[in-house]
Scaffold this motif. Structure first.
Motif, PDB file in Angstrom:
ATOM      1  N   CYS A  59       0.840  -1.206   0.000  1.00 49.62           N
ATOM      2  CA  CYS A  59       0.000   0.000   0.000  1.00 49.62           C
ATOM      3  C   CYS A  59       0.872   1.251   0.000  1.00 49.62           C
ATOM      4  O   CYS A  59       0.614   2.218  -0.725  1.00 49.62           O
ATOM      5  CB  CYS A  59      -0.931  -0.009   1.207  1.00 49.62           C
ATOM      6  N   VAL A  76       0.225   2.647  -3.742  1.00 48.27           N
ATOM      7  CA  VAL A  76      -1.002   3.444  -3.664  1.00 48.27           C
ATOM      8  C   VAL A  76      -0.737   4.855  -3.157  1.00 48.27           C
ATOM      9  O   VAL A  76      -1.024   5.845  -3.842  1.00 48.27           O
ATOM     10  CB  VAL A  76      -2.047   2.743  -2.764  1.00 48.27           C
ATOM     11  N   GLU A 116      -5.936  -1.266  -4.046  1.00 47.64           N
ATOM     12  CA  GLU A 116      -6.510  -0.803  -2.775  1.00 47.64           C
ATOM     13  C   GLU A 116      -7.490  -1.813  -2.198  1.00 47.64           C
ATOM     14  O   GLU A 116      -7.367  -2.227  -1.036  1.00 47.64           O
ATOM     15  CB  GLU A 116      -7.239   0.518  -2.979  1.00 47.64           C
ATOM     16  N   PHE A 148      -5.966   5.058   5.651  1.00 46.97           N
ATOM     17  CA  PHE A 148      -4.668   4.579   5.188  1.00 46.97           C
ATOM     18  C   PHE A 148      -3.605   4.675   6.270  1.00 46.97           C
ATOM     19  O   PHE A 148      -2.622   3.925   6.245  1.00 46.97           O
ATOM     20  CB  PHE A 148      -4.222   5.368   3.950  1.00 46.97           C
TER      21      PHE A 148
END
Length: 336
Positions: A78, A82, A109, A289
């Motif tokens: 991640c 991302v 994601e 996140f």
């Protein structure tokens, strides 16, 4: 030739060429880009440290470490694939990498999110078995079996989330949070099915297993009369393991991070009214996140074994007597 114009909160940079293109840099955009950039660095560094710590440790370790390693890999991906891609869009306020990359980011994601949810389910099962069958736990939960479960989890999550990647769903750039996400509203049936398959068994399992664990802990502390003394001894030893509370804290931190986003999205979907507060949307997305960073803090503060492994890893970087030093710290040799 480039020229700049500064105001209190805005800097405008533009070209004098025939193709005049103007890019606006606002203080707000630069600040949000800086927040995302710092988050990316923090997530990458901490999860590399977690992975290196677990791989470097040569002492006796718990099976739960296999699951924690999987969580760290998902968080690292991640942080690499991302989060960094939202830094420049936050500056220019637009997605500049194309629809293909946007679709891939959305797929990554949701896949990593599903892997994380499933992994928490397996962690809760592992902790449940340690309490439910303390005398047979080590024969039931082997590292090989846990590694197979994690491989199955990654493969199944990747397959369940792949239909949007094949073009059945259009990617959407969230101009408030500067991140690409898949448009789940255009595939309502698939979205509901995926939610049931991912959240249904995971939430039910997590609630049931931890309810059982804390109920047994309550019985043990209240002096409940168990018939098998050997079972009570093994149960007491397993319940004293800090991994129970640590794993439960990981689950709580995950849902605490993502609940605001889920709640706002559900409210907007069912009411049909979007909350016109850009900072709110930015905050709830990146709070979710940020969970990829909090896991490392929970491990450091609540897991004695991880602190030992981290200490060993840090010292082996500086010490050439790696084997002897590890043995001393683990307790296999006497201190000099």
């Amino acid at each position: 030739m480039f020229r700049t114009r500064d105001t209190t909160s805005t800097m405008i940079i533009f070209s004098d060429s025939n193709d005049d293109m103007e890019i606006v840099f606002t203080l707000e955009g630069l600040t949000q880009a800086g927040i995302i950039f710092i988050m990316a660095i923090a997530i990458i560094v901490t999860n590399i440290l977690i992975i290196a710590t677990f791989l470097n440790f040569r002492g006796p370790s718990e099976v739960i470490n296999c699951y924690l390693l999987s969580l760290a890999v998902a968080d690292l991906l991640c942080g690499l694939l991302v989060v960094p891609l939202s830094v420049y869009p936050a500056v220019v306020r637009d997605w500049v990498y194309g629809d293909v990359v946007c679709r891939l980011v959305g797929y990554v994601e949701v896949t990593l999110w599903a892997v994380t949810v499933y992994t928490f389910m397996w962690i809760s099962v592992d902790r449940y078995l340690a309490v439910r069958k303390p005398l047979r736990y080590e024969t039931i939960q082997t590292k090989t079996r846990c590694q197979c479960w994690m491989a199955f989890t990654w493969i199944s999550a990747a397959m369940l989330c792949c239909p949007p990647l094949l073009g059945f769903n259009q990617p959407v750039f969230d101009s408030d949070a500067y991140i690409c996400m898949l448009d789940w509203g255009s595939m309502a049936a698939y979205s509901v099915t995926l939610s049931i398959l991912v959240l249904g068994p995971s939430l039910i399992t997590i609630v049931y297993t931890y309810t059982y664990i804390f109920n047994m802990l309550r019985k043990l502390r209240s002096g409940y009369a168990f018939h098998d003394k050997e079972y009570v001894t093994a149960l007491s030893e397993n319940l004293s393991n800090p991994s129970h509370l640590m794993s439960f804290s990981l689950v709580l931190a995950f849902w605490a991070s993502w609940t605001p986003y889920i709640g706002v999205r559900l409210y907007e979907y069912f009411t049909g009214v979007k909350i016109q507060v850009q900072f709110l949307h930015f905050g709830i997305v990146w709070l979710g996140f940020l969970n990829s960073f909090w896991k490392s803090m929970i491990l450091i503060t609540m897991s004695p074994q991880f602190r030992l492994a981290l200490r060993i890893f840090c010292m082996t970087i500086c010490c050439r007597y790696k084997g002897r030093m590890q043995a001393e710290l683990i307790g296999m040799e006497a201190d000099d």
